[in-house]
Design a protein around this motif. Structure first.
Motif, PDB file in Angstrom:
ATOM      1  N   GLU A 128      55.292   3.690 -15.352  1.00 40.53           N
ATOM      2  CA  GLU A 128      56.702   2.680 -14.444  1.00 40.53           C
ATOM      3  C   GLU A 128      56.832   1.698 -15.595  1.00 40.53           C
ATOM      4  N   ARG A 129      54.988   1.203 -16.783  1.00 40.46           N
ATOM      5  CA  ARG A 129      55.055   0.122 -17.103  1.00 40.46           C
ATOM      6  C   ARG A 129      56.581   0.148 -18.637  1.00 40.46           C
ATOM      7  N   LEU A 130      56.258   1.979 -19.378  1.00 38.38           N
ATOM      8  CA  LEU A 130      56.542   2.507 -20.273  1.00 38.38           C
ATOM      9  C   LEU A 130      58.747   2.419 -19.746  1.00 38.38           C
ATOM     10  N   GLY A 131      59.110   2.811 -18.490  1.00 34.25           N
ATOM     11  CA  GLY A 131      60.126   2.829 -18.152  1.00 34.25           C
ATOM     12  C   GLY A 131      60.700   1.421 -18.402  1.00 34.25           C
ATOM     13  N   ARG A 132      60.005   0.299 -18.182  1.00 34.35           N
ATOM     14  CA  ARG A 132      60.416  -0.683 -17.721  1.00 34.35           C
ATOM     15  C   ARG A 132      60.605  -1.370 -19.663  1.00 34.35           C
ATOM     16  N   ALA A 133      59.515  -1.344 -20.104  1.00 36.18           N
ATOM     17  CA  ALA A 133      60.366  -1.400 -21.709  1.00 36.18           C
ATOM     18  C   ALA A 133      60.660  -0.965 -22.596  1.00 36.18           C
ATOM     19  N   CYS A 134      61.108   0.554 -21.495  1.00 34.56           N
ATOM     20  CA  CYS A 134      62.458   0.883 -21.900  1.00 34.56           C
ATOM     21  C   CYS A 134      64.363   0.656 -21.857  1.00 34.56           C
TER      22      CYS A 134
END
Length: 424
Positions: free
Chosen positions: A33-39
């Motif tokens: 989820e954190r990676l998705g927010r960064a992208c």
């Protein structure tokens, strides 16, 4: 591939690598989820046995929301892959790496080889010898044969990994070899301890991280996934017991009774625990630079257990105290150093597992079956004692490791190495 396609591929590759290499489900979901927010994406993660369903939506996806089903099963424990994958997530989140660079790096991680054959075989033998010392062995013959059996089993497992896709084949054949070596020892070297020669190489095979991850999933009420993890671990334990008993039967022997309990000096217990932890760190492909951390934690845990038992605490109580200490220390350390909690925690407390009780239970059930209707009622007493003791130790270990992790991450997320944004 378009930029949006690269981003989707990065999220899917990260989820697959983390899920299939031992990261806890909760940390997997938080990281993806954190990676998705960064992208620039909102990602929903639905893990199940054999696959992960990812739903991604955001302005960077011109075609609308994307649903990606990633084939992955949580059957491996590769710390180096998890650590490097989490490092890439940090680099993407900090803007130091774009999606194309991240995808290339993730593909390289996927191709990483396990530890060298020499290291794997040597540490397999060293770990089994260390467990034998913890259980009271001191004569050279027992230690040498335990190490030989475990080394041969480690080489056999590595060879089978290249020719057999079924993950049950490796522990089955290694346990079969351990049982056969113990049977030959019982016939040819009566001064050695065939019980420990049979037990310790099989203890090396117990899938502790899968048991621990399963317990964490059940504690988080992910019932289906928790049950699936437990079923996988239970199946491995079943084939270990089957292989051990079959190997003994090939030598026309049964599992010998344990010898008298021997008090191991504190220094020997702690040093042997350090060697056992180093062995398990090797099995889980832990990099040399981080191997010292679980070794120190495991030695502290064994010292606390030794002191508790010396003070009259029960075996299950001693296991709970040691695991509680490990849970408190490993939670922040694993999160901050990007290490799988289950692998580090299990490596630190491996010798506390009730493998001896489980193997004796399996051998006792075979004896009961062979006796049939003529079996004496007294046969049931040791079976009940072994089963109850094993269950009590497993529960004590699970609660001791899981409670500190859940409480620390909930009450002190920053201190525990969990970003406040991911707190649930």
């Amino acid at each position: 591939m378009t930029a949006a396609g690269d981003t989707v591929a990065v999220v899917a590759a990260v989820a697959r690598l983390l899920y299939s290499n031992g990261l806890t489900t909760e940390r997997l979901i938080e990281t993806v989820e954190r990676l998705g927010r960064a992208c620039g994406l909102t990602v929903s993660v639905l893990p199940a046995w054999g696959e992960i369903v990812l739903r991604m939506e955001g302005d960077s996806l011109p075609g609308g929301p994307v649903v990606e089903t990633v084939a992955a099963a949580p059957t491996g424990v590769e710390m180096n892959k998890v650590t490097r994958t989490l490092d890439i997530v940090e680099a993407v989140a900090a803007g130091r790496m774009n999606a194309g660079q991240a995808l290339a790096a993730l593909r390289a991680i996927d191709r990483l080889a396990p530890v060298s054959l020499l290291r794997a075989v040597a540490m397999n033998g060293a770990g089994a010898v260390a467990l034998a010392i913890i259980f009271g062995a001191s004569d050279p013959a027992t230690l040498l044969l335990t190490g030989f059996s475990a080394c041969a089993g480690g080489a056999l497992r590595r060879g089978l990994a290249h020719i057999a896709a079924n993950m049950l084949t490796q522990p089955l054949c290694a346990a079969l070899l351990a049982g056969f070596v113990a049977a030959l020892t019982s016939r040819l070297l009566p001064d050695a301890d065939p019980y420990l020669i049979a037990l310790c190489p099989c203890m090396i095979l117990v899938p502790g991280p899968h048991l621990l991850n399963g317990a964490l999933d059940l504690a988080r009420l992910r019932i289906a996934l928790g049950v699936a993890r437990f079923s996988f671990a239970g199946l491995i334990i079943l084939v270990i017991c089957t292989g051990l008993i079959a190997g003994l039967a090939l030598g026309r022997e049964s599992l010998p009774p344990p010898g008298p309990v021997v008090a191991v000096p504190l220094l020997f217990d702690v040093l042997a625990a350090g060697v056992a932890v180093a062995a398990y760190g090797t099995f889980f492909s832990m990099p040399w630079r981080t191997l010292g951390i679980p070794i120190v934690i495991g030695m502290l845990a064994h010292a606390s257990r030794w002191l508790a038992l010396a003070d009259g605490t029960s075996v299950a109580g001693g296991a709970f105290i040691a695991c509680l200490l490990v849970g408190v220390i490993v939670t922040p350390v694993a999160n901050r150093l990007h290490l799988p909690f289950a692998a580090v925690a299990f490596a630190s407390v491996v010798s506390l597992l009730p493998g001896a009780f489980l193997f004796r239970l399996a051998a006792g059930l075979v004896t009961l079956m062979n006796a049939g209707e003529t079996a004496a009622p007294a046969i049931l007493v040791p079976l009940v004692v072994d089963a109850t003791t094993a269950a009590a130790i497993l529960l004590a270990m699970a609660f001791g490791l899981i409670l500190p992790k859940m409480m620390l991450e909930r009450l002190f997320p920053v201190w525990s190495g969990v970003a406040p944004a991911t707190r649930r």
